[in-house]
Scaffold this motif. Structure first.
Motif, short mmCIF file in Angstrom:
data_model
loop_
_atom_site.label_atom_id
_atom_site.label_comp_id
_atom_site.label_asym_id
_atom_site.label_seq_id
_atom_site.Cartn_x
_atom_site.Cartn_y
_atom_site.Cartn_z
N TYR A 37 0.86 -1.18 0.00
CA TYR A 37 0.00 0.00 0.00
C TYR A 37 0.90 1.23 0.00
O TYR A 37 1.79 1.35 0.84
N VAL A 66 -3.11 -2.73 5.09
CA VAL A 66 -2.16 -3.82 4.84
C VAL A 66 -2.46 -5.02 5.73
O VAL A 66 -2.48 -6.17 5.26
N GLU A 70 -3.47 -8.78 4.52
CA GLU A 70 -2.73 -9.99 4.92
C GLU A 70 -3.66 -11.01 5.56
O GLU A 70 -3.56 -12.21 5.30
N GLY A 84 3.47 -7.95 3.89
CA GLY A 84 2.82 -6.70 3.51
C GLY A 84 3.60 -5.51 4.01
O GLY A 84 4.32 -5.60 5.02
N GLU A 85 3.44 -4.37 3.33
CA GLU A 85 4.14 -3.17 3.74
C GLU A 85 3.38 -1.94 3.28
O GLU A 85 2.85 -1.89 2.16
N ALA A 86 3.33 -0.94 4.15
CA ALA A 86 2.82 0.38 3.79
C ALA A 86 4.02 1.25 3.44
O ALA A 86 4.92 1.44 4.27
#
Length: 291
Positions: A37, A66, A70, A84-86
């Protein structure tokens, strides 16, 4: 090590469809899944006075998007490796950067905040037109999204734009155990001096034969590497973009090639790909060919 399948997420309905589609794709190919994201919340954090230790609401929302994505992946496929990562960046730039280390990028057809009547979101269009890895835009009707047709559609373009797309389409057909429909559209040349223009007197069979020869040449070398894939060849008279949109109604994925010129920073997307991204009845894979 296999590069991950990367999904652009933003909490929208289109993003949820993209996640669900990507889970099946990752399992099918044995790939890890990475959810990204992108938001420029950090740009606004410094401009606002700090009233306490709580994180700004934009960052909290980004982390929530995120985490929710997930959680959805783990519910759908508990054994699938997912991260996941922002990312504090503009969405297009972030996804293009992620694409440098991806087997493919997956996006929804419209994101959060896009105009409701828009056929395709600006982020998805820009990523599909500029990425150097395959980009799959998840769109289409219920059957196309569910993958119930048992057919991959490959738009056979010119040889200088289609090599990677051909291999991509064969890999998809093999992984799904389905038929590969290779289609080349052709047109009769027009006598431009006529008003209105009339078809040139060249025999129809010559143009159809040229289209058929091109299809044979495109798939000849690759077929040997995928002997289990059933290939159906077709040559159809008409505009390629209309032919492929119509045939996408009976496909689970339509694959087209795209030319990527090194050092060219504008949108690199032909009329056929552009039309499919807006109107296809199933997800669309744009596979770049570097030149």
């Amino acid at each position: 090590m296999e590069l991950p399948l990367i999904v652009g997420v933003d909490g929208s309905d289109g993003s949820i469809l993209a996640i669900d589609w990507a889970v099946d794709e990752a399992v099918r190919h044995g790939l890890p899944l990475r959810l990204v994201y992108a938001s420029l919340w950090e740009r606004y954090e410094g401009a606002l006075p700090s009233l306490g230790r709580e994180r700004p609401s934009e960052r909290v929302m980004a982390d929530h998007i995120v985490a929710s994505a997930e959680e959805r992946v783990r519910r759908l496929s508990p054994d699938l490796k997912v991260t996941g990562e922002a990312v504090a960046a503009e969405a297009v730039s972030a996804l293009l950067s992620e694409g440098d280390n991806a087997s493919a990028l997956v996006t929804g057809s419209r994101g959060r905040g896009e105009l409701k009547g828009a056929l395709l979101g600006s982020v998805s269009l820009a990523v599909a037109a500029r990425a150097y890895c395959p980009v799959i835009v998840v769109r289409g009707d219920k059957a196309g999204l569910a993958g119930t047709h048992g057919r991959i559609l490959l738009g056979a373009g010119d040889p200088d734009t289609s090599g990677e797309a051909v291999r991509f389409a064969f890999r998809e057909a093999e992984a799904r155990g389905c038929e590969l429909d290779v289609v080349r559209a052709w047109r009769l040349p027009l006598n431009e001096g006529d008003d209105p223009p009339e078809p040139a007197p060249s025999p129809v069979y010559e143009h159809e034969a040229q289209a058929s020869d091109l299809v044979d040449a495109l798939v000849a070398d690759v077929m040997a590497d995928y002997p289990a894939v059933r290939v159906r060849r077709a040559t159809v008279e008409g505009p390629a973009r209309k032919v492929l949109v119509n045939r996408s109604a009976a496909a689970d994925l339509v694959v087209v090639g795209a030319r990527r010129r090194t050092g060219h920073f504008g949108l690199q997307l032909g009329r056929v790909s552009h039309t499919l991204l807006h109107h296809a009845y199933c997800p669309v894979a744009v596979v770049p060919q570097r030149t």
